[in-house]
Design a protein around this motif. Structure first.
Motif, PDB file in Angstrom:
ATOM      1  N   SER A   1       4.541  35.039 -27.527  1.00 11.35           N
ATOM      2  CA  SER A   1       4.520  33.962 -28.513  1.00 11.35           C
ATOM      3  C   SER A   1       5.691  34.027 -29.483  1.00 11.35           C
ATOM      4  N   VAL A   2       6.502  35.100 -29.398  1.00  8.18           N
ATOM      5  CA  VAL A   2       7.657  35.252 -30.281  1.00  8.18           C
ATOM      6  C   VAL A   2       8.843  34.517 -29.667  1.00  8.18           C
ATOM      7  N   VAL A   3       9.641  33.849 -30.493  1.00  9.37           N
ATOM      8  CA  VAL A   3      10.821  33.134 -30.000  1.00  9.37           C
ATOM      9  C   VAL A   3      11.776  34.133 -29.355  1.00  9.37           C
ATOM     10  N   ASN A   4      12.311  33.793 -28.189  1.00  8.12           N
ATOM     11  CA  ASN A   4      13.253  34.668 -27.491  1.00  8.12           C
ATOM     12  C   ASN A   4      14.650  34.370 -28.025  1.00  8.12           C
ATOM     13  N   ASP A   5      15.237  35.337 -28.719  1.00  9.38           N
ATOM     14  CA  ASP A   5      16.546  35.156 -29.349  1.00  9.38           C
ATOM     15  C   ASP A   5      17.711  35.484 -28.427  1.00  9.38           C
ATOM     16  N   GLY A   6      17.439  35.879 -27.199  1.00 12.48           N
ATOM     17  CA  GLY A   6      18.509  36.183 -26.263  1.00 12.48           C
ATOM     18  C   GLY A   6      19.004  37.606 -26.401  1.00 12.48           C
TER      19      GLY A   6
ATOM     20  N   TYR B   1      10.459  37.989 -21.027  1.00 15.66           N
ATOM     21  CA  TYR B   1       9.336  37.279 -21.628  1.00 15.66           C
ATOM     22  C   TYR B   1       9.027  37.897 -22.979  1.00 15.66           C
ATOM     23  N   THR B   2       8.958  37.073 -24.016  1.00 13.20           N
ATOM     24  CA  THR B   2       8.643  37.603 -25.353  1.00 13.20           C
ATOM     25  C   THR B   2       7.296  37.124 -25.866  1.00 13.20           C
TER      26      THR B   2
ATOM     27  N   GLN C   1       9.741  26.894 -24.387  1.00 14.97           N
ATOM     28  CA  GLN C   1      10.938  27.500 -24.965  1.00 14.97           C
ATOM     29  C   GLN C   1      11.552  28.464 -23.978  1.00 14.97           C
ATOM     30  N   SER C   2      12.679  28.082 -23.379  1.00 13.49           N
ATOM     31  CA  SER C   2      13.403  28.999 -22.519  1.00 13.49           C
ATOM     32  C   SER C   2      14.891  28.716 -22.670  1.00 13.49           C
TER      33      SER C   2
ATOM     34  N   GLU D   1       7.421  32.395 -22.942  1.00 14.41           N
ATOM     35  CA  GLU D   1       6.116  32.090 -22.361  1.00 14.41           C
ATOM     36  C   GLU D   1       5.174  33.251 -22.608  1.00 14.41           C
ATOM     37  N   ASN D   2       3.915  32.945 -22.711  1.00 14.04           N
ATOM     38  CA  ASN D   2       2.908  33.992 -22.872  1.00 14.04           C
ATOM     39  C   ASN D   2       2.675  34.658 -21.529  1.00 14.04           C
ATOM     40  N   TYR D   3       2.641  35.978 -21.526  1.00 13.52           N
ATOM     41  CA  TYR D   3       2.521  36.759 -20.297  1.00 13.52           C
ATOM     42  C   TYR D   3       1.167  37.445 -20.286  1.00 13.52           C
ATOM     43  N   PHE D   4       0.457  37.303 -19.209  1.00 17.56           N
ATOM     44  CA  PHE D   4      -0.830  37.975 -19.063  1.00 17.56           C
ATOM     45  C   PHE D   4      -0.842  38.714 -17.735  1.00 17.56           C
TER      46      PHE D   4
END
Length: 195
Positions: free
Chosen positions: A157-162, A154-155, A94-95, A77-80
């Motif tokens: 816009s980049v896919v979180n690869d774990g 939280y990554t 995507q989680s 998710e995008n974090y602001f």
């Protein structure tokens, strides 16, 4: 043209900072460095020993009480936000849920093997997953951390690869990983001394 040169210089500085090795981690007592399949230096193991002469609780009981192997949710998710105002996330669907299971894996004689996850903050939350092998001696306890991996909660816009191996690069903050592992040892030690 001057602006282009300025942008290139800033980009070069940021790139060199992001890929620079944290040299202090190579001198940290108990840290074992190895190379992954790509030839990149990673934290392989971390070993520390703490003195203890009086046990008020059993080692396996304290490990079960103080360490946590709950599943963690990682997302891209995008974090602001910032430390000064609240944040919000814009979900992009995507989680992944990873880790979890029993904390205690083996109790045999003076040895206890456990798997757990902890976390630390560096602008955002990072989770550290590890295997801990403890060995109780008469006057001390040896703590051996292996399979040390970390994941960013939280990554953006980049896919979180774990979970991935902890690189020795400054951008991977291996020093904060070791600090988080030492806090796990502190919790166990405090439990052992508690009456």
């Amino acid at each position: 043209m001057k602006k282009l040169i300025g942008y290139v210089a800033v980009l070069a500085m940021l790139t060199s900072c992001a890929s620079q090795k944290m040299m202090s981690i190579y001198q940290t007592s108990g840290v074992e460095i190895a190379q992954n399949s790509s030839g990149v230096d990673i934290l392989n193991k971390y070993n520390t020993s703490r003195p203890i002469t009086v046990f008020h609780s059993s080692l396996s009981l304290c490990i079960a009480q103080e360490l946590d192997n709950s599943p963690v949710v990682l997302t891209s998710e995008n974090y602001f936000g910032s430390p000064w105002w609240s944040y919000y996330n814009i979900p992009n669907q995507q989680s992944i849920t990873v880790s979890g299971g029993d904390t205690i894996k083996l109790v045999e004689g003076n040895h206890v093997v456990a798997e757990a996850v902890t976390d630390y903050l560096h602008r955002t939350k990072y989770f550290v997953n590890y295997t801990l092998t403890t060995t109780r001696h008469q006057n001390n306890i040896d703590y051996l951390f292996s399979n040390i991996k970390q994941a960013q909660q939280y990554t953006g816009s980049v896919v979180n690869d774990g979970f991935e191996n902890v690189k020795t690069l400054e951008s991977a903050h291996p020093n904060l990983v070791i600090e988080a592992l030492n806090k796990e040892v502190d919790k166990i030690q405090e439990c052992l001394l508690r009456q």
